[in-house]
Scaffold this motif. Structure first.
Motif, PDB file in Angstrom:
ATOM      1  N   GLU A  26       0.917  -1.061  -0.142  1.00  0.00           N
ATOM      2  CA  GLU A  26      -0.118   0.002   0.019  1.00  0.00           C
ATOM      3  C   GLU A  26       0.791   1.334   0.033  1.00  0.00           C
ATOM      4  O   GLU A  26       1.926   1.022   0.600  1.00  0.00           O
ATOM      5  CB  GLU A  26      -0.915   0.042   1.424  1.00  0.00           C
ATOM      6  N   LEU A  27       0.422   2.294  -0.930  1.00  0.00           N
ATOM      7  CA  LEU A  27       1.156   3.543  -0.795  1.00  0.00           C
ATOM      8  C   LEU A  27      -0.017   4.778  -0.590  1.00  0.00           C
ATOM      9  O   LEU A  27      -0.932   4.529  -1.032  1.00  0.00           O
ATOM     10  CB  LEU A  27       1.585   3.835  -2.281  1.00  0.00           C
ATOM     11  N   ALA A  28       0.539   5.240   0.697  1.00  0.00           N
ATOM     12  CA  ALA A  28      -0.292   6.308   1.252  1.00  0.00           C
ATOM     13  C   ALA A  28       0.302   7.607   1.158  1.00  0.00           C
ATOM     14  O   ALA A  28       1.565   7.828   1.207  1.00  0.00           O
ATOM     15  CB  ALA A  28      -0.558   5.955   2.333  1.00  0.00           C
ATOM     16  N   HIS A  29      -0.473   8.900   0.845  1.00  0.00           N
ATOM     17  CA  HIS A  29       0.005   9.939   0.633  1.00  0.00           C
ATOM     18  C   HIS A  29      -0.269  10.937   2.301  1.00  0.00           C
ATOM     19  O   HIS A  29      -1.472  10.337   2.616  1.00  0.00           O
ATOM     20  CB  HIS A  29      -0.458  10.942  -0.458  1.00  0.00           C
ATOM     21  N   ASP A  30       0.335  11.752   2.694  1.00  0.00           N
ATOM     22  CA  ASP A  30       0.221  12.660   3.783  1.00  0.00           C
ATOM     23  C   ASP A  30      -1.179  13.205   3.657  1.00  0.00           C
ATOM     24  O   ASP A  30      -1.869  13.381   4.881  1.00  0.00           O
ATOM     25  CB  ASP A  30       1.231  13.623   3.954  1.00  0.00           C
ATOM     26  N   SER A  31      -1.977  13.453   2.625  1.00  0.00           N
ATOM     27  CA  SER A  31      -3.111  14.145   2.739  1.00  0.00           C
ATOM     28  C   SER A  31      -4.228  12.968   2.711  1.00  0.00           C
ATOM     29  O   SER A  31      -5.414  13.725   3.119  1.00  0.00           O
ATOM     30  CB  SER A  31      -3.386  14.423   0.989  1.00  0.00           C
ATOM     31  N   GLY A  32      -4.004  11.750   2.936  1.00  0.00           N
ATOM     32  CA  GLY A  32      -5.159  10.766   3.217  1.00  0.00           C
ATOM     33  C   GLY A  32      -5.434   9.758   2.288  1.00  0.00           C
ATOM     34  O   GLY A  32      -5.855   8.618   2.268  1.00  0.00           O
ATOM     35  N   PHE A  33      -4.856  10.156   0.815  1.00  0.00           N
ATOM     36  CA  PHE A  33      -5.161   9.112   0.007  1.00  0.00           C
ATOM     37  C   PHE A  33      -4.359   8.013  -0.254  1.00  0.00           C
ATOM     38  O   PHE A  33      -3.171   8.243   0.166  1.00  0.00           O
ATOM     39  CB  PHE A  33      -4.864  10.106  -1.559  1.00  0.00           C
ATOM     40  N   TYR A  34      -4.818   6.996  -0.629  1.00  0.00           N
ATOM     41  CA  TYR A  34      -4.093   5.750  -0.764  1.00  0.00           C
ATOM     42  C   TYR A  34      -4.361   4.921  -1.774  1.00  0.00           C
ATOM     43  O   TYR A  34      -5.670   4.880  -2.122  1.00  0.00           O
ATOM     44  CB  TYR A  34      -4.182   4.928   0.575  1.00  0.00           C
ATOM     45  N   VAL A  35      -3.465   3.891  -2.093  1.00  0.00           N
ATOM     46  CA  VAL A  35      -3.877   2.789  -2.937  1.00  0.00           C
ATOM     47  C   VAL A  35      -3.229   1.792  -2.697  1.00  0.00           C
ATOM     48  O   VAL A  35      -2.200   1.519  -1.978  1.00  0.00           O
ATOM     49  CB  VAL A  35      -3.394   3.408  -4.612  1.00  0.00           C
ATOM     50  N   GLY A  36      -3.617   0.574  -3.262  1.00  0.00           N
ATOM     51  CA  GLY A  36      -2.917  -0.648  -2.477  1.00  0.00           C
ATOM     52  C   GLY A  36      -3.310  -1.936  -3.573  1.00  0.00           C
ATOM     53  O   GLY A  36      -4.194  -1.948  -4.450  1.00  0.00           O
ATOM     54  N   LEU A  37      -2.589  -2.832  -3.252  1.00  0.00           N
ATOM     55  CA  LEU A  37      -2.649  -4.279  -3.900  1.00  0.00           C
ATOM     56  C   LEU A  37      -2.553  -5.453  -2.848  1.00  0.00           C
ATOM     57  O   LEU A  37      -1.498  -5.291  -2.053  1.00  0.00           O
ATOM     58  CB  LEU A  37      -1.505  -4.321  -5.162  1.00  0.00           C
ATOM     59  N   TRP A  38      -3.312  -6.415  -2.940  1.00  0.00           N
ATOM     60  CA  TRP A  38      -3.392  -7.335  -1.996  1.00  0.00           C
ATOM     61  C   TRP A  38      -3.593  -8.796  -2.746  1.00  0.00           C
ATOM     62  O   TRP A  38      -4.468  -8.776  -3.674  1.00  0.00           O
ATOM     63  CB  TRP A  38      -4.286  -7.230  -1.012  1.00  0.00           C
ATOM     64  N   GLY A  39      -2.931  -9.959  -2.191  1.00  0.00           N
ATOM     65  CA  GLY A  39      -3.148 -11.063  -3.272  1.00  0.00           C
ATOM     66  C   GLY A  39      -3.300 -12.381  -2.090  1.00  0.00           C
ATOM     67  O   GLY A  39      -2.447 -12.225  -1.030  1.00  0.00           O
ATOM     68  N   SER A  40      -3.912 -13.338  -2.693  1.00  0.00           N
ATOM     69  CA  SER A  40      -4.156 -14.712  -1.893  1.00  0.00           C
ATOM     70  C   SER A  40      -4.374 -15.708  -2.788  1.00  0.00           C
ATOM     71  O   SER A  40      -5.124 -15.489  -3.853  1.00  0.00           O
ATOM     72  CB  SER A  40      -5.113 -14.444  -0.738  1.00  0.00           C
ATOM     73  N   ASN A  41      -3.900 -16.772  -2.430  1.00  0.00           N
ATOM     74  CA  ASN A  41      -4.460 -18.045  -3.033  1.00  0.00           C
ATOM     75  C   ASN A  41      -5.811 -18.400  -2.508  1.00  0.00           C
ATOM     76  O   ASN A  41      -6.093 -18.088  -1.400  1.00  0.00           O
ATOM     77  CB  ASN A  41      -3.501 -19.405  -2.851  1.00  0.00           C
ATOM     78  N   VAL A  42      -6.636 -18.845  -3.610  1.00  0.00           N
ATOM     79  CA  VAL A  42      -8.048 -19.223  -3.441  1.00  0.00           C
ATOM     80  C   VAL A  42      -8.456 -20.586  -4.043  1.00  0.00           C
ATOM     81  O   VAL A  42      -7.487 -20.882  -4.939  1.00  0.00           O
ATOM     82  CB  VAL A  42      -9.151 -18.067  -3.783  1.00  0.00           C
ATOM     83  N   ASP A  43      -9.442 -21.076  -3.861  1.00  0.00           N
ATOM     84  CA  ASP A  43      -9.753 -22.296  -4.635  1.00  0.00           C
ATOM     85  C   ASP A  43     -11.537 -22.640  -4.657  1.00  0.00           C
ATOM     86  O   ASP A  43     -11.827 -23.487  -5.099  1.00  0.00           O
ATOM     87  CB  ASP A  43      -9.500 -23.638  -3.440  1.00  0.00           C
ATOM     88  N   TRP A  44     -12.149 -21.555  -4.817  1.00  0.00           N
ATOM     89  CA  TRP A  44     -13.437 -21.598  -4.727  1.00  0.00           C
ATOM     90  C   TRP A  44     -13.912 -21.147  -6.176  1.00  0.00           C
ATOM     91  O   TRP A  44     -14.879 -21.673  -6.666  1.00  0.00           O
ATOM     92  CB  TRP A  44     -14.474 -20.544  -3.898  1.00  0.00           C
ATOM     93  N   VAL A  45     -13.110 -20.491  -6.658  1.00  0.00           N
ATOM     94  CA  VAL A  45     -13.563 -19.881  -8.109  1.00  0.00           C
ATOM     95  C   VAL A  45     -13.606 -21.044  -9.180  1.00  0.00           C
ATOM     96  O   VAL A  45     -14.697 -21.277 -10.030  1.00  0.00           O
ATOM     97  CB  VAL A  45     -12.742 -18.827  -8.861  1.00  0.00           C
ATOM     98  N   GLU A  46     -12.490 -22.040  -9.314  1.00  0.00           N
ATOM     99  CA  GLU A  46     -12.738 -22.997 -10.066  1.00  0.00           C
ATOM    100  C   GLU A  46     -13.563 -24.268  -9.707  1.00  0.00           C
ATOM    101  O   GLU A  46     -14.136 -24.684 -10.394  1.00  0.00           O
ATOM    102  CB  GLU A  46     -11.244 -23.680 -10.277  1.00  0.00           C
TER     103      GLU A  46
END
Length: 253
Positions: free
Chosen positions: A61-81
């Motif tokens: 996650e990258l956050a700015h002093d102003s309060g704005f932020y963007v992020g990326l998160w990942g995990s393995n899963v097994d329900w979609v297939e």
């Protein structure tokens, strides 16, 4: 267990190190945070995303002093297939961004948008499980209330009782924690998932747990359960929304 997340976490680690170095040397208003973790079962709103199996997870996650932020998160899963939505899928990637801040000392707010993306080959005729939600939250000290609203055509592949789209589904999350001292904390949560015009898929979930800051990371042991329909939440022969105890560990940088 498949480990497609390992190349992703390695890439995130290298990117995080380079950005952190740039931040230190230039004294940028941006702050970078990185997390790695593992859990005995990836639970999302009281429902196992890994068919009752362990998961490896990581985020940036990258956050700015102003309060704005963007992020990326990942995990393995097994329900979609397993659910017949996509082939060659074993990964969830979350992309999110928003604005957070505080006021009157003890109050905080947070609002933004998040997309849950499941890479893979979509099966012809199947509903797209990829989901986008907008959210808004308000907190007071260690108590937080957050509302998520689905703006994509479907919420994680669900349809209405009549087979229509489930845009407008929502989730309400009430969570709290209490610091016991010595690195120990207790936590509690209750949430309600409404799947639009689908009573069988809608449910309440709750969680109670304890966490310990070990210095090199935080370990959490939690009991989680739901009142979800067994018929709706039995996927590929596995009950995924029943009671269980989950052990997890996370390290933040």
């Amino acid at each position: 267990m498949k480990t497609p997340l390992l190349p992703l976490t390695a890439t995130l680690a290298m990117l995080g190190a380079s950005l952190a170095h740039a931040e230190d040397t230039a004294k940028s208003p941006f702050a970078l945070s990185f997390s790695l973790g593992a859990t005995s079962d990836y639970m999302f709103r009281g429902v196992s995303q890994t068919q009752n199996e362990p998961a490896v997870q990581g985020g940036l996650e990258l956050a700015h002093d102003s309060g704005f932020y963007v992020g990326l998160w990942g995990s393995n899963v097994d329900w979609v297939e397993a659910g017949g939505y996509k082939k060659n899928n074993s990964l969830e990637v979350d992309l999110y961004g928003g604005f957070r801040g505080s006021f009157a000392d003890s109050f905080g707010y947070d609002f933004g948008i998040i997309t849950y993306y499941y890479p893979g080959d979509k099966i012809s005729g199947a509903v797209d499980p990829d989901t986008t939600e907008v959210y808004v939250g308000l907190s007071w000290k260690t108590v937080a209330l957050k509302y998520y609203h689905t703006v994509s055509d479907h919420f994680v592949g669900w349809t209405t009782d009549d087979g229509d789209d489930t845009r407008g589904s929502y989730y309400l999350d009430l969570s709290a924690s209490y610091d016991l001292g010595g690195g120990w904390s207790v936590l509690g949560h209750v949430g309600y998932q409404d799947v639009k015009d689908n009573d069988e898929a809608s449910y309440t979930d709750w969680k109670l747990g304890v966490s310990k800051d070990l210095g090199f990371g935080v370990a959490t042991l939690a009991y989680t359960d739901t009142d979800a329909s067994k018929s709706a939440y039995t996927w590929d022969g596995e009950e995924v929304a029943d009671a269980r105890v989950v052990l997890s560990f996370q390290k933040s940088f």
